[in-house]
Design an enzyme around this catalytic site. Structure first.
Site, PDB file in Angstrom:
ATOM      1  N   SER A   1      25.772  30.081  11.509  1.00  0.00           N
ATOM      2  CA  SER A   1      24.796  30.840  12.250  1.00  0.00           C
ATOM      3  C   SER A   1      23.504  30.635  12.118  1.00  0.00           C
ATOM      4  O   SER A   1      22.488  31.476  12.483  1.00  0.00           O
ATOM      5  CB  SER A   1      25.160  32.405  11.841  1.00  0.00           C
ATOM      6  OG  SER A   1      26.638  32.761  11.997  1.00  0.00           O
TER       7      SER A   1
ATOM      8  N   LEU B   1      35.512  33.784   8.669  1.00  0.00           N
ATOM      9  CA  LEU B   1      34.958  32.762   9.601  1.00  0.00           C
ATOM     10  C   LEU B   1      33.602  32.048   9.144  1.00  0.00           C
ATOM     11  O   LEU B   1      33.077  31.060   9.618  1.00  0.00           O
ATOM     12  CB  LEU B   1      34.473  33.788  10.792  1.00  0.00           C
ATOM     13  CG  LEU B   1      35.463  34.319  11.736  1.00  0.00           C
ATOM     14  CD1 LEU B   1      34.710  34.945  12.688  1.00  0.00           C
ATOM     15  CD2 LEU B   1      36.198  33.298  12.381  1.00  0.00           C
ATOM     16  N   HIS B   2      33.513  32.267   7.681  1.00  0.00           N
ATOM     17  CA  HIS B   2      32.416  31.484   7.057  1.00  0.00           C
ATOM     18  C   HIS B   2      31.073  31.233   7.638  1.00  0.00           C
ATOM     19  O   HIS B   2      30.380  30.299   7.797  1.00  0.00           O
ATOM     20  CB  HIS B   2      32.645  29.774   6.622  1.00  0.00           C
ATOM     21  CG  HIS B   2      34.331  30.068   6.289  1.00  0.00           C
ATOM     22  ND1 HIS B   2      35.311  29.709   7.165  1.00  0.00           N
ATOM     23  CD2 HIS B   2      34.989  30.254   4.996  1.00  0.00           C
ATOM     24  CE1 HIS B   2      36.449  30.001   6.354  1.00  0.00           C
ATOM     25  NE2 HIS B   2      36.135  30.472   5.015  1.00  0.00           N
ATOM     26  N   CYS B   3      30.566  32.536   8.349  1.00  0.00           N
ATOM     27  CA  CYS B   3      29.401  32.442   9.167  1.00  0.00           C
ATOM     28  C   CYS B   3      29.043  31.232  10.159  1.00  0.00           C
ATOM     29  O   CYS B   3      27.962  30.997  10.467  1.00  0.00           O
ATOM     30  CB  CYS B   3      28.107  32.541   8.171  1.00  0.00           C
ATOM     31  SG  CYS B   3      28.080  33.798   6.895  1.00  0.00           S
ATOM     32  N   ALA B   4      30.325  30.750  10.592  1.00  0.00           N
ATOM     33  CA  ALA B   4      30.260  29.909  11.456  1.00  0.00           C
ATOM     34  C   ALA B   4      31.267  29.816  12.518  1.00  0.00           C
ATOM     35  O   ALA B   4      32.472  29.086  12.738  1.00  0.00           O
ATOM     36  CB  ALA B   4      30.544  28.404  10.892  1.00  0.00           C
TER      37      ALA B   4
END
Ligand code: PMP
Length: 382
Positions: free
Chosen positions: A101, A338-341
């Site tokens: 992100s 979601l691991h900022c992705a």
């Protein structure tokens, strides 16, 4: 105290080398004053700390002029400066479908000022084809922004090849090295990198709240924040010279000193040695997980094609529950979701539930990997 096993190094590395703790403690106790501000002895020492750290970073990444290394509070700030400071209305950028992100959100917000971008689709293993990048380039393309390695699957991108394409077309390349800096050899000259955004707190073993952006000599960026720089106080705008132009406000001297010490540790150990250790652990982890019937491993499943980042799920189980039990019953620190992705999870087919991510580091051992695998096996049979 219960022994905790830390497998969340892709978020931030833990522990740090002893030298880093000692350096930060030394600075906090002995170095007052702001670098580049007052002229007293302590402020000059603070200046030295920052200059030395800049030189260490420059050495690790083969950067000729260390004044083109700008310290930031993390990779996110470095990427924001690189993206927003470079692109202008009417410009187009090319990026991938595996980005964090910290890349996708700045690009999205720039649509408001008529900066467009194309997301090149990667394979379900997260693999990016340089030919697809080439096809996405338009006459108005000014920048390629690409992660060096995914923080979800660990997949390593062919940055040098993409850099060659960028050079051929007269486009600049900004590389997000959050998952590779200090863990994979990077040479900004050989790898054709025009801007390099990196965390200080991951593979470079520095503190959270640190990062940097390298900017090639032929690029002049617009600052995204204005303020005091020490020098040129008479000017009512930011000075043109780096690093001051992009470093407004009091610097994180202890954090930067720690980062410099982390880089010195890497220079002493050697990136190749660090990489070899991480490849061995990742290979052991992938093989161990693949031996468990209910496990799905995402990404290349080949330690040589990825970083020490392994995402998996257990069939029929919610990744949040798996991660919770890893921590509560086994003392294993993993990251879930979601691991900022989110784009990366859409690419590999795990949106919106995400995955459990295990990321080992230089201080993890083969025994710890075996313990993690046995824990996943136990959870799979519950
Ligand atoms: N890009 C990637 C590929 C990352 O893994 C991360 C951190 N998860 C970031 C950017 C953002 O890094 P930072 O937390 O240092 O801002």
């Amino acid at each position: 105290m219960e022994k905790l096993i830390y497998f969340d190094n892709a978020a931030t590395t833990f522990p740090k080398p002893e030298e880093v703790y000692r350096k930060v403690d030394h600075i906090l106790r002995n170095v007052g004053g702001n670098p580049g501000r007052s002229g007293h002895r302590m402020a000059l020492s603070a200046n030295r700390v920052v200059l030395d750290a800049r030189d260490s970073v420059a050495r690790l990444f083969n950067i000729e002029d260390s004044s083109r290394v700008v310290f930031t509070s993390n990779t996110t700030e470095a990427l924001n400066i690189g993206i927003k400071g470079f692109l202008k209305p009417g410009d187009h950028a090319v990026t991938s479908s595996m980005e964090h992100s910290a890349v996708t959100r700045p690009l999205k917000v720039l649509e408001r000022i008529n900066v467009r971008h194309t997301k090149v689709k990667c394979s379900p293993e997260g693999v990016l084809e340089p030919e697809d990048i080439k096809r996405a380039i338009r006459p108005d393309t000014k920048l390629i922004v690409i992660t060096h390695a995914s923080n979800v699957t660990g997949t390593i991108n062919p940055v040098r090849e993409i850099g060659e394409i960028a050079r051929e077309k007269g486009i600049k390349l900004l590389v997000d090295a959050a998952q590779t800096g200090g863990m994979l050899p990077i040479d900004v000259e050989k790898d054709n990198i025009d801007m390099l955004a990196c965390a200080g707190h991951k593979g470079l073993f520095g503190l959270q709240g640190t990062g940097f952006l390298y900017i090639a000599p032929d690029i002049q960026l617009e600052p995204i924040k204005e303020g005091g720089t020490g020098g040129n106080p008479e000017m009512d705008v930011m000075p043109n010279n780096l690093p001051e132009r992009l470093e407004a406000g009091t610097m994180n001297t202890p954090g930067i000193g720690g980062l410099g010490e982390g880089v010195e540790f890497i220079l002493r150990e050697g990136v190749e040695k660090i990489r070899r250790h991480e490849v061995a652990l990742t290979d052991r982890l992938i093989k161990g997980l693949l031996d468990i019937k209910q496990v799905i491993v995402y990404g290349p499943k080949d330690a040589n094609k990825q970083m020490a980042v392994v995402s998996f799920n257990l069939k029929g189980k919610d990744p949040s529950d798996v991660s919770f039990v890893l921590d509560s019953s086994f003392g294993i620190m993993a990251r879930v979701g979601l691991h900022c992705a989110p784009d990366a999870h859409r690419t590999i087919g795990t949106f919106p539930q995400g995955t459990v991510r295990l990321s080992s580091g230089y201080f993890n051992t083969a025994e710890e990997v075996d313990f993690v695998v046995s824990a996943v096996k136990r959870i799979s049979s519950l």
